[in-house]
Design a protein around this motif. Structure first.
Motif, PDB file in Angstrom:
ATOM      1  N   UNK B  32       0.803  -1.234   0.000  1.00  0.00           N
ATOM      2  CA  UNK B  32       0.000   0.000   0.000  1.00  0.00           C
ATOM      3  C   UNK B  32       0.829   1.273   0.000  1.00  0.00           C
ATOM      4  N   UNK B  33       1.989   1.244   0.637  1.00  0.00           N
ATOM      5  CA  UNK B  33       2.756   2.476   0.782  1.00  0.00           C
ATOM      6  C   UNK B  33       3.595   2.862  -0.425  1.00  0.00           C
ATOM      7  N   UNK B  34       3.886   1.905  -1.312  1.00  0.00           N
ATOM      8  CA  UNK B  34       4.869   2.184  -2.364  1.00  0.00           C
ATOM      9  C   UNK B  34       4.483   3.272  -3.357  1.00  0.00           C
ATOM     10  N   UNK B  35       3.227   3.357  -3.797  1.00  0.00           N
ATOM     11  CA  UNK B  35       2.901   4.491  -4.682  1.00  0.00           C
ATOM     12  C   UNK B  35       3.163   5.837  -4.000  1.00  0.00           C
ATOM     13  N   UNK B  36       2.918   5.903  -2.686  1.00  0.00           N
ATOM     14  CA  UNK B  36       3.147   7.166  -1.963  1.00  0.00           C
ATOM     15  C   UNK B  36       4.638   7.446  -1.801  1.00  0.00           C
ATOM     16  N   UNK B  37       5.406   6.396  -1.550  1.00  0.00           N
ATOM     17  CA  UNK B  37       6.856   6.559  -1.383  1.00  0.00           C
ATOM     18  C   UNK B  37       7.474   7.000  -2.716  1.00  0.00           C
ATOM     19  N   UNK B  38       7.049   6.337  -3.800  1.00  0.00           N
ATOM     20  CA  UNK B  38       7.552   6.704  -5.128  1.00  0.00           C
ATOM     21  C   UNK B  38       7.185   8.146  -5.450  1.00  0.00           C
ATOM     22  N   UNK B  39       5.962   8.541  -5.060  1.00  0.00           N
ATOM     23  CA  UNK B  39       5.525   9.921  -5.296  1.00  0.00           C
ATOM     24  C   UNK B  39       6.435  10.886  -4.548  1.00  0.00           C
ATOM     25  N   UNK B  40       6.685  10.611  -3.278  1.00  0.00           N
ATOM     26  CA  UNK B  40       7.482  11.532  -2.464  1.00  0.00           C
ATOM     27  C   UNK B  40       8.890  11.678  -3.013  1.00  0.00           C
ATOM     28  N   UNK B  41       9.504  10.555  -3.416  1.00  0.00           N
ATOM     29  CA  UNK B  41      10.866  10.620  -3.965  1.00  0.00           C
ATOM     30  C   UNK B  41      10.885  11.394  -5.288  1.00  0.00           C
ATOM     31  N   UNK B  42       9.929  11.085  -6.157  1.00  0.00           N
ATOM     32  CA  UNK B  42       9.878  11.756  -7.460  1.00  0.00           C
ATOM     33  C   UNK B  42       9.574  13.247  -7.294  1.00  0.00           C
ATOM     34  N   UNK B  44      10.442  15.017  -4.793  1.00  0.00           N
ATOM     35  CA  UNK B  44      11.707  15.593  -4.321  1.00  0.00           C
ATOM     36  C   UNK B  44      12.645  15.852  -5.480  1.00  0.00           C
ATOM     37  N   UNK B  45      12.748  14.894  -6.403  1.00  0.00           N
ATOM     38  CA  UNK B  45      13.607  15.070  -7.584  1.00  0.00           C
ATOM     39  C   UNK B  45      13.116  16.258  -8.397  1.00  0.00           C
ATOM     40  N   UNK B  46      11.815  16.262  -8.681  1.00  0.00           N
ATOM     41  CA  UNK B  46      11.237  17.315  -9.516  1.00  0.00           C
ATOM     42  C   UNK B  46      11.434  18.709  -8.900  1.00  0.00           C
ATOM     43  N   UNK B  47      11.117  18.848  -7.636  1.00  0.00           N
ATOM     44  CA  UNK B  47      11.176  20.193  -7.043  1.00  0.00           C
ATOM     45  C   UNK B  47      12.609  20.644  -6.752  1.00  0.00           C
ATOM     46  N   UNK B  48      13.487  19.729  -6.386  1.00  0.00           N
ATOM     47  CA  UNK B  48      14.867  20.164  -6.126  1.00  0.00           C
ATOM     48  C   UNK B  48      15.590  20.474  -7.429  1.00  0.00           C
ATOM     49  N   UNK B  49      15.394  19.633  -8.460  1.00  0.00           N
ATOM     50  CA  UNK B  49      16.038  19.914  -9.754  1.00  0.00           C
ATOM     51  C   UNK B  49      15.419  21.155 -10.404  1.00  0.00           C
ATOM     52  N   UNK B  50      14.117  21.323 -10.224  1.00  0.00           N
ATOM     53  CA  UNK B  50      13.436  22.506 -10.754  1.00  0.00           C
ATOM     54  C   UNK B  50      13.963  23.774 -10.097  1.00  0.00           C
ATOM     55  N   UNK B  51      14.134  23.713  -8.787  1.00  0.00           N
ATOM     56  CA  UNK B  51      14.661  24.866  -8.044  1.00  0.00           C
ATOM     57  C   UNK B  51      16.070  25.193  -8.520  1.00  0.00           C
ATOM     58  N   UNK B  76       2.867  13.506 -11.528  1.00  0.00           N
ATOM     59  CA  UNK B  76       3.048  12.740 -10.282  1.00  0.00           C
ATOM     60  C   UNK B  76       1.766  12.686  -9.456  1.00  0.00           C
ATOM     61  N   UNK B  77       1.086  13.819  -9.354  1.00  0.00           N
ATOM     62  CA  UNK B  77      -0.159  13.858  -8.570  1.00  0.00           C
ATOM     63  C   UNK B  77      -1.225  12.973  -9.226  1.00  0.00           C
ATOM     64  N   UNK B 137      14.004  12.121   3.386  1.00  0.00           N
ATOM     65  CA  UNK B 137      13.761  11.728   4.790  1.00  0.00           C
ATOM     66  C   UNK B 137      12.293  11.313   4.975  1.00  0.00           C
ATOM     67  N   UNK B 138      11.370  12.066   4.371  1.00  0.00           N
ATOM     68  CA  UNK B 138       9.938  11.728   4.481  1.00  0.00           C
ATOM     69  C   UNK B 138       9.656  10.373   3.819  1.00  0.00           C
ATOM     70  N   UNK B 139      10.235  10.159   2.620  1.00  0.00           N
ATOM     71  CA  UNK B 139      10.026   8.886   1.912  1.00  0.00           C
ATOM     72  C   UNK B 139      10.621   7.732   2.715  1.00  0.00           C
ATOM     73  N   UNK B 140      11.766   7.965   3.316  1.00  0.00           N
ATOM     74  CA  UNK B 140      12.435   6.943   4.139  1.00  0.00           C
ATOM     75  C   UNK B 140      11.543   6.571   5.338  1.00  0.00           C
ATOM     76  N   UNK B 141      11.028   7.604   5.989  1.00  0.00           N
ATOM     77  CA  UNK B 141      10.156   7.399   7.149  1.00  0.00           C
ATOM     78  C   UNK B 141       8.909   6.610   6.744  1.00  0.00           C
ATOM     79  N   UNK B 142       8.338   6.974   5.602  1.00  0.00           N
ATOM     80  CA  UNK B 142       7.122   6.295   5.131  1.00  0.00           C
ATOM     81  C   UNK B 142       7.419   4.830   4.789  1.00  0.00           C
ATOM     82  N   UNK B 143       8.596   4.599   4.187  1.00  0.00           N
ATOM     83  CA  UNK B 143       8.957   3.228   3.797  1.00  0.00           C
ATOM     84  C   UNK B 143       9.138   2.326   5.016  1.00  0.00           C
ATOM     85  N   UNK B 144       9.529   2.898   6.138  1.00  0.00           N
ATOM     86  CA  UNK B 144       9.745   2.101   7.358  1.00  0.00           C
ATOM     87  C   UNK B 144       8.463   1.870   8.144  1.00  0.00           C
ATOM     88  N   UNK B 145       7.368   2.524   7.747  1.00  0.00           N
ATOM     89  CA  UNK B 145       6.091   2.378   8.463  1.00  0.00           C
ATOM     90  C   UNK B 145       5.426   1.057   8.116  1.00  0.00           C
TER      91      UNK B 145
END
Lengths: 101, 145
Positions: B32-42, B44-51, B76-77, B137-145
């Motif tokens: 159940x968590x993987x689509x959300x984890x993938x979203x959070x990581x992606x 992060x990539x999109x917004x940090x590279x965009x910035x 992504x959304x 960090x958020x994706x990591x935390x979610x993956x460990x839940x």
């Protein structure tokens, strides 16, 4: 010695204790909401069996079934109600009592 | 309706049922968590590279970078909305915190990117790095839940 009527087994709910419904509630207790297909795969029953038991749980007020569309595709998700979470929690605590001997 | 005596469990059966309940809970939410984890990581990539791209350029390239980032964020959304049907327990509370952390970091990052005019390399790199760190960090935390 525990008098017969006070044995913890008398507090086990038949609705929750039935094996398929027990599995459904165990899966739902770990989730905020589960998709019908994910729940079916976890419980390992057919769509019709799952639907039948979901109806019993919904009638008892233990679960909430939400039907909606994503684009043109219908989707069903299931979640525990507060009453369902309480019933599940009570059932587990009775089982722990029995397990403790 | 109480369970009948005939199907009341013995102590050993009760222990098995408790173990089964725990195992079923884990297996039901394992994927159940993987689509959300993938979203959070992606995200992060999109917004940090965009910035980073917006902070290092000016004029039309700045807007092209911004549009590309926004397009990816929409993709992504949409993917998360369509494919993340099951949700783990505590999702709403956890994601409110993730959202708050990302928003605060992004507000600072976008300020650096907008004011940089392609010159504040350190500020832009640090804010893009902060976005990557927060979302990872958020994706990591979610993956460990």
């Amino acid at each position: 010695m525990i008098p017969a009527g006070d044995h913890p087994r008398h507090r086990l709910s038949e609705i929750v204790h039935q094996p398929v419904r027990f599995s459904i509630l165990a899966g739902l207790a770990a989730a905020q909401e589960l998709d019908f297909k994910d729940l079916r795969d976890a419980v390992q029953v057919s769509d019709s069996v799952l639907s039948k038991h979901l109806s019993v749980l919904e009638e008892a007020g233990f679960i909430k079934v939400r039907k909606y569309f994503v684009g043109k595709r219908p989707r069903t998700s299931v979640s525990l109600t507060t009453a369902g979470r309480e019933a599940w929690s009570e059932h587990l605590s009775v089982l722990r009592e029995i397990a403790g001997g | 309706m109480p369970a009948t005596d005939s199907n009341a469990p013995s102590p050993e059966e009760a222990r098995e049922l408790l173990a089964r309940a725990e195992s079923l809970g884990s297996s039901a939410t394992a994927a159940a968590g993987w689509p959300h984890i993938a979203f959070m990581l992606s995200f992060g990539v999109s917004t940090s590279m965009g910035t980073l791209a917006m902070g290092l350029t000016t004029g039309p390239p700045y807007f092209i970078a911004m549009m590309a980032m926004m397009a990816w964020n929409i993709i992504l959304v949409v993917f998360m909305t369509v494919f993340a049907a099951s949700i783990k327990k505590g999702f709403t509370k956890r994601w409110a915190i993730y959202g708050g952390l990302w928003t605060a970091t992004y507000a600072v990052a976008i300020l650096f990117a907008a004011l940089s005019q392609g010159e504040n390399l350190l500020g832009v790199c640090l804010s893009a790095g902060a976005l990557a760190a927060v979302t990872t960090a958020c994706a990591w935390h979610e993956a460990r839940k």
